[in-house]
Scaffold this active site. Structure first.
Site, mmCIF file in Angstrom:
data_model
loop_
_atom_site.group_PDB
_atom_site.id
_atom_site.type_symbol
_atom_site.label_atom_id
_atom_site.label_comp_id
_atom_site.label_asym_id
_atom_site.label_seq_id
_atom_site.Cartn_x
_atom_site.Cartn_y
_atom_site.Cartn_z
ATOM 1 N N HIS A 253 0.837 -1.207 0.000
ATOM 2 C CA HIS A 253 0.000 0.000 0.000
ATOM 3 C C HIS A 253 0.869 1.254 0.000
ATOM 4 C CE1 HIS A 253 -3.391 2.629 1.364
ATOM 5 N NE2 HIS A 253 -2.399 3.241 1.990
ATOM 6 N N GLU A 254 1.890 1.279 0.853
ATOM 7 C CA GLU A 254 2.727 2.481 0.954
ATOM 8 C C GLU A 254 3.558 2.672 -0.317
ATOM 9 O OE1 GLU A 254 2.239 4.610 3.239
ATOM 10 O OE2 GLU A 254 0.902 3.310 4.388
ATOM 11 N N HIS B 162 1.598 4.373 -3.006
ATOM 12 C CA HIS B 162 1.528 5.836 -2.927
ATOM 13 C C HIS B 162 2.645 6.473 -3.756
ATOM 14 C CE1 HIS B 162 -1.730 6.658 -0.192
ATOM 15 N NE2 HIS B 162 -1.229 5.951 0.789
#
Length: 262
Positions: free
Chosen positions: A126-127, A130
């Site tokens: 998820h990170e 980004h």
């Protein structure tokens, strides 16, 4: 070319405004170069390593590095940097982040909630998503357009004002909780990072079904009070779980061996 036609031309202090599309096809306006964003991310990361305690636990560092390596091996080369750097911070915060320039931070408190490698891969994927989706650049650009980001623009371009406006800079990169300034990613960006991150961790051999269990653990960890830092600006638990489950049902079967990170 269609997404270019949908973007509004904006006159700013920068000479060129770049209209682009995110990994899911969403329209974005990105005003800063990959090199500028990588420089800002690297500078902020070095500051964090000075301000916060870095874990020296060899087993924990090897575990987090193993999960991260398994994911980044499936990330194509990125403009602006050539190598991902991972640091484990010794803190009870239930959090992790990734910055432009390939800088990844994981807090040891997260490992109490992400209880296996697949759940940790959910967060790291998820990170990283980004970064791949240029969400920090997008947020900085939105601030600039609103005439609220001039100081941050100067910082991003490498001026000496970084120290003076460090809190605002950290917040713009998604580190606002740690530095007392809140400039959260929008719900759209968070949901996009969920989807892109899920695809990435599944492609890397991790079990995407564990993403649902992770967010159930996160919900329990909140205890009906203030949610963990990682959830402070994210969609509700139920919405996120529903969206992840729907995406899991559409994922192809990747012929990749599951990593053995312990």
């Amino acid at each position: 070319m269609q997404h270019w036609l949908k973007c509004t031309t904006v006159v700013t202090t920068l000479a060129i405004a770049a209209c682009s599309a995110s990994p899911t096809g969403r329209n974005q306006l990105l005003l800063f170069s990959d090199q500028d964003m990588s420089s800002l991310g690297a500078q902020s990361f070095e500051q964090m390593k000075t301000d916060q305690k870095v874990s020296t636990n060899a087993k924990t560092n090897a575990y987090v590095q193993c999960v991260t390596n398994a994911i980044t091996e499936h990330v194509p080369p990125q403009p602006g940097f050539s190598k991902w750097e991972v640091v484990v911070f010794d803190s009870k915060q239930v959090n992790a982040f990734a910055l432009p320039g390939g800088k990844i931070g994981v807090y040891t408190g997260l490992l109490d909630v992400a209880v296996n490698q697949d759940q940790l891969a959910t967060v790291i994927g998820h990170e990283i998503a980004h970064v791949l989706a240029d969400h920090s650049n997008e947020r900085l650009s939105q601030s600039q357009i609103a005439n609220a980001g001039l100081q941050i623009t100067n910082i991003a371009l490498g001026t000496s004002e970084y120290a003076q406006y460090r809190g605002a800079t950290m917040a713009a990169l998604g580190l606002g909780v740690q530095y007392g300034v809140l400039m959260p990613y929008g719900r759209t960006q968070e949901s996009e990072a969920d989807i892109v991150g899920l695809e990435l961790m599944a492609k890397s051999g991790f079990d995407p079904r564990q993403s649902v269990d992770l967010w159930k653990n996160m919900a329990k960890a909140s205890g009906g009070q203030q949610p963990p830092e990682l959830l402070s600006t994210h969609p509700s638990h139920s919405t996120r779980i529903q969206d992840l489950q729907a995406k899991i049902n559409t994922l192809p079967s990747y012929n990749v061996s599951s990593p053995n990170c312990g």
